[in-house]
Scaffold this motif. Structure first.
Motif, PDB file in Angstrom:
ATOM      1  N   ARG A   5       0.607  -1.364   0.090  1.00  0.00           N
ATOM      2  CA  ARG A   5      -0.051  -0.182  -0.036  1.00  0.00           C
ATOM      3  C   ARG A   5       0.658   1.203   0.167  1.00  0.00           C
ATOM      4  NH1 ARG A   5      -4.784   0.462   0.475  1.00  0.00           N
ATOM      5  NH2 ARG A   5      -4.613   2.401   1.689  1.00  0.00           N
ATOM      6  N   ASP A   8      -0.245   4.177  -2.542  1.00  0.00           N
ATOM      7  CA  ASP A   8      -1.725   4.272  -2.246  1.00  0.00           C
ATOM      8  C   ASP A   8      -1.566   5.448  -0.917  1.00  0.00           C
ATOM      9  OD1 ASP A   8      -4.285   4.715  -2.525  1.00  0.00           O
ATOM     10  OD2 ASP A   8      -4.932   2.710  -1.310  1.00  0.00           O
ATOM     11  N   SER A 120     -12.082  -0.581   0.604  1.00  0.00           N
ATOM     12  CA  SER A 120     -12.081  -0.043  -0.692  1.00  0.00           C
ATOM     13  C   SER A 120     -12.810   1.363  -0.703  1.00  0.00           C
ATOM     14  CB  SER A 120     -12.360  -0.962  -1.628  1.00  0.00           C
ATOM     15  OG  SER A 120     -11.541  -1.964  -1.822  1.00  0.00           O
ATOM     16  N   GLU A 123     -11.537   4.065   1.711  1.00  0.00           N
ATOM     17  CA  GLU A 123     -10.306   4.662   1.306  1.00  0.00           C
ATOM     18  C   GLU A 123     -10.580   5.173  -0.102  1.00  0.00           C
ATOM     19  OE1 GLU A 123      -7.260   2.058   2.026  1.00  0.00           O
ATOM     20  OE2 GLU A 123      -7.456   1.985   4.171  1.00  0.00           O
ATOM     21  N   ASP A 223      -5.342  -1.896  -8.460  1.00  0.00           N
ATOM     22  CA  ASP A 223      -5.178  -2.361  -7.136  1.00  0.00           C
ATOM     23  C   ASP A 223      -4.553  -1.208  -6.475  1.00  0.00           C
ATOM     24  OD1 ASP A 223      -2.558  -2.675  -7.877  1.00  0.00           O
ATOM     25  OD2 ASP A 223      -3.052  -4.780  -8.744  1.00  0.00           O
ATOM     26  N   THR A 224      -4.313  -1.671  -5.200  1.00  0.00           N
ATOM     27  CA  THR A 224      -3.615  -0.990  -4.282  1.00  0.00           C
ATOM     28  C   THR A 224      -2.275  -0.627  -4.277  1.00  0.00           C
ATOM     29  OG1 THR A 224      -3.467  -2.638  -2.514  1.00  0.00           O
ATOM     30  CG2 THR A 224      -5.559  -1.062  -2.441  1.00  0.00           C
ATOM     31  N   PRO A 238      -8.547   2.960  -6.705  1.00  0.00           N
ATOM     32  CA  PRO A 238      -7.608   1.825  -6.304  1.00  0.00           C
ATOM     33  C   PRO A 238      -8.688   1.016  -5.444  1.00  0.00           C
ATOM     34  CG  PRO A 238      -7.048   3.575  -4.809  1.00  0.00           C
ATOM     35  CD  PRO A 238      -7.960   3.995  -5.872  1.00  0.00           C
ATOM     36  N   SER A 239      -8.779  -0.200  -5.495  1.00  0.00           N
ATOM     37  CA  SER A 239      -9.305  -1.026  -4.787  1.00  0.00           C
ATOM     38  C   SER A 239      -8.490  -2.378  -4.194  1.00  0.00           C
ATOM     39  CB  SER A 239     -10.521  -1.849  -5.664  1.00  0.00           C
ATOM     40  OG  SER A 239     -11.546  -1.004  -6.283  1.00  0.00           O
ATOM     41  N   GLN A 240      -9.212  -2.792  -2.964  1.00  0.00           N
ATOM     42  CA  GLN A 240      -8.326  -3.948  -2.405  1.00  0.00           C
ATOM     43  C   GLN A 240      -8.598  -5.211  -3.275  1.00  0.00           C
ATOM     44  OE1 GLN A 240      -6.702  -4.260   0.538  1.00  0.00           O
ATOM     45  NE2 GLN A 240      -6.663  -1.890   0.519  1.00  0.00           N
TER      46      GLN A 240
END
Length: 289
Positions: A5, A8, A120, A123, A223-224, A238-240
């Motif tokens: 992360r 991010d 997700s 954040e 993604d992260t 971004p997503s988990q």
């Protein structure tokens, strides 16, 4: 800091940093992850700040020093390039050592998906969500969507929704000649929506760079760990991807997509209503409903 992360975290903290520290953060993100492996002096020179400012920057991220920052970046790079096979083997080793190795799949899936989805959305950068809405709802802009090996399904899902709400929405063609022609026709009024997740695809970076050179805008779903397309993107969502299987989950991304669609509908207002009504009327006339 949680592994995977780092980029991010930098994006999220930009608003909290001093102006000089923010310059360091933008240098780090501009060519991410390569700048993180340069020397403190090189980063300071590129950001036009002092070496102590670079050290303060990594301290604000929670690291004791620059070597710790680089060690975390190396760990993250291993995660960014992980294949389903590597994730499978890692998960197998981990499960064999855990007390909850016999946890029912439905239980573990519920726990993992719920946590990834909640995190997700919690954040999701509000500025990026607002900017994505502005770009996707702007009737003067043309929307072009491109996905990857699996995420082309998500590009189609978002695109089909947008087609019901507005004009000038298209998918990047699959065939080489058509794709080349579409990319050659890009202009400053275009918005390229890219889906790119780890084991990132080089062509997505090239597409984003092409459009940016023409003055257009790029909206990135990733993604992260953040796709390299981030360097050319106006918006990054971004997503988990945590999953009970060796494959990254796209469940949280689907929730982000539907959040974006809801936001676009609100932004378009009555225009969206009229477009939906028109589509329904036409579908009835040609016997689709």
């Amino acid at each position: 800091m949680a592994s995977g992360r780092l980029a991010d975290e930098i994006r999220l903290k930009l608003g909290e940093l001093s102006p000089a520290e923010r310059k360091v953060g933008r240098v780090m993100l501009a060519g991410y992850p390569a700048p993180g492996f340069e020397t403190i002096a090189t980063i300071a020179e590129r950001a036009a700040v002092s070496a102590p400012t670079v050290l303060r920057f990594v301290g604000r991220l929670g690291f004791r020093g620059y070597p710790d920052f680089q060690a975390a970046l190396r760990d993250e790079l291993e995660e960014r390039s992980a294949s389903p096979l590597a994730l499978y083997e890692s998960a197998t080793l981990t499960r064999s050592d855990e007390a909850d190795a016999n946890e029912p799949l439905l239980t573990s899936g519920s726990r993992l998906f719920a946590a990834a989805l909640t995190r997700s959305l919690a954040e999701l950068p509000l500025h990026d969500l607002d900017r994505a809405t502005q770009l996707l709802a702007d009737p003067k802009r043309r929307i072009i969507l491109a996905g990857g090996r699996f995420t082309h399904l998500l590009a189609q899902y978002l695109g089909l929704h947008l087609m019901q709400l507005r004009n000038d929405v298209a998918f990047l063609p699959d065939r080489d000649v058509e794709r080349t022609a579409a990319l050659a026709a890009l202009t400053r009024r275009d918005v390229l929506v890219v889906f790119d997740y780890r084991r990132y695809e080089d062509d997505k970076v090239a597409m984003a760079q092409l459009l940016r050179e023409q003055g257009g805008k790029v909206v990135l779903f990733t993604d992260t760990w953040l796709s390299p397309v981030t360097a050319h993107a106006e918006v990054v969502l971004p997503s988990q991807v945590t999953s009970p299987s060796p494959y990254d989950s796209l469940v949280p991304t689907m929730a982000v997509i539907e959040t974006v669609v809801a936001s676009v509908i609100v932004s378009l207002g009555e225009a969206a209503h009229q477009r939906l009504r028109q589509g329904e009327d036409i579908a009835q006339r040609i016997g689709l409903v």
